[in-house]
Enzyme design. Structure first.
Site, mmCIF file in Angstrom:
data_model
loop_
_atom_site.group_PDB
_atom_site.id
_atom_site.type_symbol
_atom_site.label_atom_id
_atom_site.label_comp_id
_atom_site.label_asym_id
_atom_site.label_seq_id
_atom_site.Cartn_x
_atom_site.Cartn_y
_atom_site.Cartn_z
ATOM 1 N N ARG A 65 21.966 -45.555 29.696
ATOM 2 C CA ARG A 65 21.152 -44.330 29.748
ATOM 3 C C ARG A 65 22.010 -43.112 29.408
ATOM 4 O O ARG A 65 21.565 -42.179 28.748
ATOM 5 C CB ARG A 65 20.511 -44.146 31.140
ATOM 6 C CG ARG A 65 19.894 -42.765 31.328
ATOM 7 C CD ARG A 65 18.951 -42.660 32.514
ATOM 8 N NE ARG A 65 19.382 -43.345 33.706
ATOM 9 C CZ ARG A 65 20.364 -42.926 34.523
ATOM 10 N NH1 ARG A 65 21.005 -41.797 34.290
ATOM 11 N NH2 ARG A 65 20.702 -43.632 35.579
ATOM 12 N N TYR A 117 1.562 -28.312 17.953
ATOM 13 C CA TYR A 117 1.058 -29.664 18.191
ATOM 14 C C TYR A 117 0.327 -29.679 19.541
ATOM 15 O O TYR A 117 0.802 -29.078 20.515
ATOM 16 C CB TYR A 117 2.243 -30.637 18.170
ATOM 17 C CG TYR A 117 1.934 -31.981 18.770
ATOM 18 C CD1 TYR A 117 0.955 -32.789 18.222
ATOM 19 C CD2 TYR A 117 2.606 -32.430 19.907
ATOM 20 C CE1 TYR A 117 0.657 -34.026 18.779
ATOM 21 C CE2 TYR A 117 2.312 -33.662 20.470
ATOM 22 C CZ TYR A 117 1.336 -34.451 19.906
ATOM 23 O OH TYR A 117 1.039 -35.656 20.463
ATOM 24 N N ASP A 188 10.336 -26.514 15.775
ATOM 25 C CA ASP A 188 9.878 -27.893 15.613
ATOM 26 C C ASP A 188 9.763 -28.146 14.102
ATOM 27 O O ASP A 188 8.909 -27.578 13.432
ATOM 28 C CB ASP A 188 8.532 -28.077 16.327
ATOM 29 C CG ASP A 188 8.045 -29.522 16.289
ATOM 30 O OD1 ASP A 188 8.402 -30.244 15.344
ATOM 31 O OD2 ASP A 188 7.291 -29.915 17.190
ATOM 32 N N LYS A 213 7.858 -39.452 13.335
ATOM 33 C CA LYS A 213 7.244 -39.082 12.064
ATOM 34 C C LYS A 213 8.224 -39.339 10.901
ATOM 35 O O LYS A 213 8.616 -40.462 10.687
ATOM 36 C CB LYS A 213 6.766 -37.636 12.134
ATOM 37 C CG LYS A 213 5.991 -37.302 13.431
ATOM 38 C CD LYS A 213 4.775 -38.177 13.585
ATOM 39 C CE LYS A 213 3.896 -37.896 14.804
ATOM 40 N NZ LYS A 213 4.430 -37.416 16.032
HETATM 41 C C1 LIG Z 1 4.771 -31.337 15.245
HETATM 42 C C2 LIG Z 1 4.914 -32.322 16.363
HETATM 43 N N1 LIG Z 1 5.807 -32.080 17.324
HETATM 44 C C3 LIG Z 1 5.972 -32.936 18.361
HETATM 45 C C4 LIG Z 1 5.206 -34.078 18.478
HETATM 46 C C5 LIG Z 1 5.401 -34.995 19.660
HETATM 47 O O1 LIG Z 1 6.086 -36.132 19.268
HETATM 48 P P1 LIG Z 1 5.928 -37.585 19.967
HETATM 49 O O2 LIG Z 1 4.571 -38.096 19.641
HETATM 50 O O3 LIG Z 1 7.041 -38.364 19.357
HETATM 51 O O4 LIG Z 1 6.092 -37.359 21.436
HETATM 52 C C6 LIG Z 1 4.275 -34.375 17.482
HETATM 53 C C7 LIG Z 1 3.452 -35.597 17.574
HETATM 54 O O5 LIG Z 1 2.480 -35.766 16.859
HETATM 55 C C8 LIG Z 1 4.125 -33.463 16.403
HETATM 56 O O6 LIG Z 1 3.225 -33.687 15.428
#
Ligand SMILES: Cc1ncc(COP(=O)(O)O)c(C=O)c1O
Length: 416
Positions: A65, A117, A188, A213
């Site tokens: 971890r 998101y 992000d 992604k």
């Molecule tokens: C722009 C964006 N940021 C963060 C996330 C969160 O990621 P995760 O699904 O890996 O927790 C997503 C998920 O769709 C996203 O599209």
């Protein structure tokens, strides 16, 4: 880029800033095995590591971890691609977000772009508040930033391009105001990947990704990562990474690292495909508006030219279809290559209706203020052939808007 607790980073041909993106993607954090010579690292599944005396581990690892070889190597690779000294991997993009928000003291204030998101919005409004962190949302950060800042503001959260309206934020403009007040800027970068945009080069302090992604790119790993330069951030966030324990498995770190090695090829192809699809949509009488930062008509095209590699638009776009929500749903049921599914950034193309899926949890008023109308369709272009994708979108538009006939079952993947 060296991990202070694990200073050994000796790939036979060390990656360096003089190398191009593709070379770094393939080689950064990819040492040959010093014993067997294996070119590809082994998956290190051991959760614990032997010690020769109390507090004297054989190598640099003690407990998985806290750190393990596959996660370390993946983190080194991401740090190289994001022009960062450090990267920390998490069990999901959401866990990376949570870790950063958890690093703020109770009573802190955060300013965020409005159309983040949906899960980030949920964390900001339902979880952060519970530990005393308040978030204010703004649809036009560059304009509002100075007046939104309070004495307690500690963080500004940017998604650029935003999800799902593909608006862009001028990172440098926001960061220069934020830094005058000692406020950190987080970007992000999930929608573009480090191949298209490197937020730290434009003044951001932390860049985060849902690795799920583009970085992994094959829709088979849920993971997140944060990259940054300040040693103080490393101290704080690596402590929380271990203390909270939302870490990826060695296997997921290995898979994501393998995916990352082809990011440049996939990101280029996705941009080519999204450009072809966006142009076809823009020319269609069945479409009200197209949001794609690669188009000359995009309201923030000037920012794309400044912030994105070669002004690339990336693989994501959204558009408003004629005929309202029903037409949007019909469109997604009529595509044959694009699969109706949440998520993005994989090799396969996807479509979804944000108002009913990824952004369904955001109250309608707030959603529509951010441009997420019921007739909006979000498209993630994969790496299939562009002519096939363009033809698929055009035939689905025709059926959804003119025909209005829904075929049985869910998505028609039979011919894909
Ligand atoms: C722009 C964006 N940021 C963060 C996330 C969160 O990621 P995760 O699904 O890996 O927790 C997503 C998920 O769709 C996203 O599209």
């Amino acid at each position: 880029m060296t991990h202070p607790e694990h200073p050994i980073d000796t790939p036979p041909r060390p990656a360096s800033p003089v190398h191009g993106f593709g070379t770094l993607a393939v080689h950064a954090g990819s040492p040959h095995d010093p014993v067997t010579g294996a070119v590809i690292e082994a998956i290190s599944l051991s959760t614990t590591f032997a010690q020769t005396a109390v507090g004297k581990p054989v190598g640099q690892y003690e407990y998985s971890r806290s750190s393990n070889p596959n996660r370390d190597n993946f983190e080194k690779a991401v740090a190289a691609l994001e022009h960062a000294r450090y990267a920390l991997a998490f069990s999901s993009g959401s866990a990376a977000t949570a870790n950063i928000l958890q690093s703020l003291a109770g009573g802190s204030h955060v300013v965020s772009v409005s159309d983040v998101y949906g899960g980030t919005h949920r964390y900001f409004t339902k979880v952060a508040l519970a530990h005393g962190v308040q978030v204010t949302f703004s649809p036009s950060l560059e304009l509002d930033i100075a007046e939104l800042i309070r004495p307690t503001t500690k963080l500004i959260w940017i998604e650029t391009p935003s999800n799902p309206t593909l608006s862009l934020v001028d990172i440098r403009a926001v960061a220069s105001v934020a830094h005058q007040h000692g406020i950190l800027v987080v970007v992000d970068n999930t929608f573009l990947s480090p191949y298209v945009q490197n937020p730290l080069d434009h003044g951001a302090d932390i860049v985060v990704h849902s690795v799920t992604k583009y970085i992994n790119g094959h829709s088979d790993v849920v993971m997140g990562v944060a990259a940054f330069n300040a040693p103080e951030l490393f101290e704080k966030l690596s402590f929380l990474q271990n203390a909270i324990g939302a870490v990826p498995s060695a296997f997921d770190a290995w898979l994501a690292h393998r995916g990352l090695k082809t990011l440049h090829l996939r990101a280029r192809e996705a941009t080519t495909n999204a450009t072809a699809v966006a142009l076809a949509l823009e020319a269609s009488p069945h479409v009200l508006a197209v949001n794609y930062p690669g188009l000359a008509s995009h309201k923030h095209r000037a920012i794309a030219l400044k912030q994105h590699r070669h002004g690339m638009g990336g693989g994501m776009l959204s558009f408003r279809i004629r005929g309202g929500h029903e037409a949007a749903e019909r469109f997604c049921q009529h595509t044959k290559i694009f699969t109706l599914a949440e998520s993005l950034g994989g090799v396969e193309s996807l479509v979804e209706v944000p108002s009913a899926m990824t952004h369904g949890g955001i109250p309608r008023e707030q959603r529509e203020a951010a441009g997420v109308f019921d007739d909006l369709v979000r498209v993630s272009c994969g790496i299939e052939d562009k002519d096939d994708l363009r033809a698929d979108v055009l035939q689905a538009l025709e059926k959804a808007v003119v025909g209005g006939i829904v075929k049985n079952g869910v998505n028609g993947n039979g011919t894909a």
